[in-house]
Design an enzyme around this catalytic site. Structure first.
Site, PDB file in Angstrom:
ATOM      1  N   HIS A 152      31.507   2.423  28.676  1.00 33.95           N
ATOM      2  CA  HIS A 152      30.830   3.582  29.263  1.00 33.95           C
ATOM      3  C   HIS A 152      30.277   3.291  30.654  1.00 33.95           C
ATOM      4  O   HIS A 152      30.138   4.201  31.478  1.00 33.95           O
ATOM      5  CB  HIS A 152      29.703   4.032  28.332  1.00 33.95           C
ATOM      6  CG  HIS A 152      29.297   5.460  28.496  1.00 33.95           C
ATOM      7  ND1 HIS A 152      29.637   6.229  29.598  1.00 33.95           N
ATOM      8  CD2 HIS A 152      28.565   6.284  27.680  1.00 33.95           C
ATOM      9  CE1 HIS A 152      29.138   7.445  29.463  1.00 33.95           C
ATOM     10  NE2 HIS A 152      28.490   7.507  28.313  1.00 33.95           N
ATOM     11  N   ASP A 362      49.636  15.169  25.481  1.00 31.84           N
ATOM     12  CA  ASP A 362      50.997  15.307  24.940  1.00 31.84           C
ATOM     13  C   ASP A 362      51.880  14.222  25.548  1.00 31.84           C
ATOM     14  O   ASP A 362      52.126  14.214  26.750  1.00 31.84           O
ATOM     15  CB  ASP A 362      51.531  16.697  25.276  1.00 31.84           C
ATOM     16  CG  ASP A 362      52.928  16.949  24.741  1.00 31.84           C
ATOM     17  OD1 ASP A 362      53.534  16.028  24.154  1.00 31.84           O
ATOM     18  OD2 ASP A 362      53.426  18.073  24.928  1.00 31.84           O
TER      19      ASP A 362
END
Length: 423
Positions: A152, A362
Site C-alpha cells: 500500500h 478481461d
C-alpha cells in the site's frame, strides 16, 4: 480447498527502465500510508483449454505491463522515500486446485479465499517483499482465480484496479496504455515525520477482529435512496450504504460495555479528478485523502442526516483542501496524529472501490464472475460494486464483540444479505 503450488518465478519488465527514470519519489500521501498490504482476487469460471498457453500468455502480458508500471517492479527504499526502479520484477506463483470453482462461489469464505493469494496480507509486514506479488490458480473445472497482493505504501486501490485492467488490455492486444507515471511528489513532497509517535501500520489488521461480507443489492439500494432522502436531496449509492453501515455501528457502540462519546469516521476520497488540473484517473500512487465525520452518540440517529453529513464531508475534499492538507502540512494539526483529546472517541474508516475498473479485468476469456478481496480488517469497511454494477458488496471488519451487535442491527438485517452465494 486442495491447492498445490506448481511453480514460482520472477517476471521482469519487458524493456529495461531508462536511467533517467530509475528513481521514483514517494509523496507525503505515500509516506503517511500505513505499511500494510491489500489484495485483489478475480474469479473466472472458464478460461482456455490449455493451461500452459494461458500461463505463457499471462506472463508475457504482465512483463509488458510492468514496463508501463515500472516502479511496481522496483524496490522500495524506506530511508530515502523512493522506489529504486531497478527492474527486479515481481514474483509470479502458479497453483493447481482440485476443487470445483462452484464450491468457492456457493459460499465465499475468507479462509478459503486467502489461499488464492501468494501470502496472507494480515500476517505482518515484510519490507523485503515485492511491491506486487501474483498467484494464478488453475481449477480442474477450467476456472481460474488470480490473486494479487500490493504494498500500500506505493499505490492505492485505484492504481491497483487500473493495473489489473491494463494488464488485461495488453493481454488482449486491445489498445495502448497511457502514461501512468505522474509526479505528485512535486506537489505533495515527502517530509521528516520522525517526531510522530503514533503508528497506524497494524491499526486495521488485528487478530481479535472479525471480517464479514454483506451485500446490498440494487433494489435495496434504490429503496434506501428513496427512504433516506434528506431535505429534497437523494443520496448516492455510496452515501446511503455508508450511512446504513455507520448507523449500525453507532447503535452497536451505544450498547457496548464502555460506549464512546463520539464516532469519528474517515471517508477515503480519490483526489485524482478533484485536483485542478485533474490528475490522470489511472496514474500511479496513493492519491487519496479523507473526509471527516464526527457523530456524538447522544445525537439522535437519522440515516438521511448521516448520509448528508457523508456527502458534505466528501464535498469539502477538493483541490484547495488537498493543497493545504498535504502541500502545507495541515495534517499535522489533526489530534489523531499526536495530541491527546479529552473526548472518548472511536475511529472507523470507510473506503470504496466502487467505480474502479476491477470488473473490467478481461484477459481474453471475459470479465470476472466475481472481483473483490479477502482482507482481514479492523474498524474499517471496504465497498465493492457487485458484478451487475447496481449493488454494493461491503466487507466489514470489527472487533468480534461488536460484530455480533452490528449484524443484528435492524437496518442491516432489512437491507443486506449476509455472505450470499456468487453463483
Amino acid at each position: 480447498m486442495n491447492l498445490r503450488i506448481t511453480s514460482s518465478e520472477i517476471i521482469k519488465p519487458s524493456s529495461p527502465t531508462p536511467q533517467n527514470l530509475k528513481s521514483y519519489r514517494l509523496s507525503i500521501v505515500d509516506q503517511l500510508t500505513p505499511n500494510v498490504y491489500f489484495s485483489i482476487i478475480l474469479l473466472y469460471t472458464k478460461t482456455t483449454e490449455n493451461p500452459t498457453k494461458t500461463s505463457d500468455h499471462l506472463k508475457k502480458s504482465l512483463s509488458e505491463t510492468l514496463t508501463r508500471y515500472y516502479p511496481l517492479a522496483g524496490q522500495l527504499k524506506y530511508d530515502q522515500l523512493i522506489v529504486d526502479c531497478n527492474d527486479q520484477g515481481v514474483p509470479f506463483v502458479e497453483a493447481d486446485v482440485s476443487n470445483h470453482m462452484s464450491e468457492l462461489l456457493k459460499l465465499p469464505n475468507i479462509d478459503v479465499l486467502e489461499q488464492l493469494l501468494p501470502f496472507k496480507p494480515h500476517e505482518g509486514f515484510n519490507a523485503e517483499r515485492s511491491n506486487v506479488t501474483v498467484q494464478v490458480n488453475y481449477f480442474g473445472c477450467g476456472g481460474m482465480a488470480i490473486g494479487l497482493c500490493f504494498k500500500h505504501k506505493v499505490l492505492d486501490a485505484t492504481t491497483a484496479a487500473f493495473f489489473v485492467k491494463n494488464w488485461g488490455v495488453i493481454a488482449r492486444g486491445a489498445g495502448e496504455i497511457k502514461d501512468v507515471i505522474y509526479d505528485q511528489a512535486s506537489l505533495f513532497p515527502a517530509r521528516d515525520l520522525s517526531f510522530l509517535s503514533k503508528s497506524v501500520d497494524e491499526e486495521f489488521l488485528k487478530a481479535e477482529s472479525e471480517t464479514k461480507r454483506f451485500v446490498f443489492d440494487g433494489s435495496a439500494i434504490a429503496s434506501m435512496r428513496e427512504k433516506f432522502t434528506h431535505l429534497g436531496r437523494r443520496p448516492t449509492r455510496f452515501e446511503v450504504v455508508s450511512a446504513v453501515i455507520l448507523g449500525a455501528l453507532i447503535s452497536a457502540a451505544k450498547e457496548s460495555e464502555e460506549p464512546p462519546e463520539r464516532l469519528d469516521t474517515i471517508i477515503s476520497v480519490n483526489l485524482r479528478q478533484r485536483m485542478v488540473p485533474p490528475f490522470p484517473e489511472h496514474c500511479l500512487g496513493n492519491i487519496i485523502s479523507g473526509g471527516l465525520i464526527y457523530w456524538p452518540l447522544e445525537k439522535k440517529l437519522d440515516h438521511g442526516s448521516l448520509a448528508e453529513e457523508i456527502h458534505q464531508s466528501i464535498k469539502k475534499v477538493d483541490d484547495q483542501f488537498a493543497r493545504k492538507f498535504y502541500g502545507e502540512a495541515e495534517f499535522l494539526n489533526l489530534p489523531r496524529l499526536g495530541a491527546n483529546e479529552v473526548v472518548k472517541k472511536r475511529e472507523f474508516w470507510v473506503t470504496s472501490w466502487c467505480k474502479t475498473p476491477l470488473h473490467q479485468s478481461d484477459f481474453g476469456w471475459g470479465k470476472p464472475k466475481w472481483a473483490g478481496n479477502s482482507m482481514r480488517l479492523n474498524e474499517i469497511t471496504v465497498l465493492f460494486d457487485t458484478s451487475d454494477g447496481e449493488g454494493i458488496e461491503a466487507w466489514v471488519g470489527l472487533p468480534k464483540k461488536d460484530m455480533a451487535r452490528f449484524e443484528q442491527d435492524a437496518t442491516i438485517v432489512a437491507y443486506t444479505s449476509p455472505n450470499p452465494t456468487i453463483l
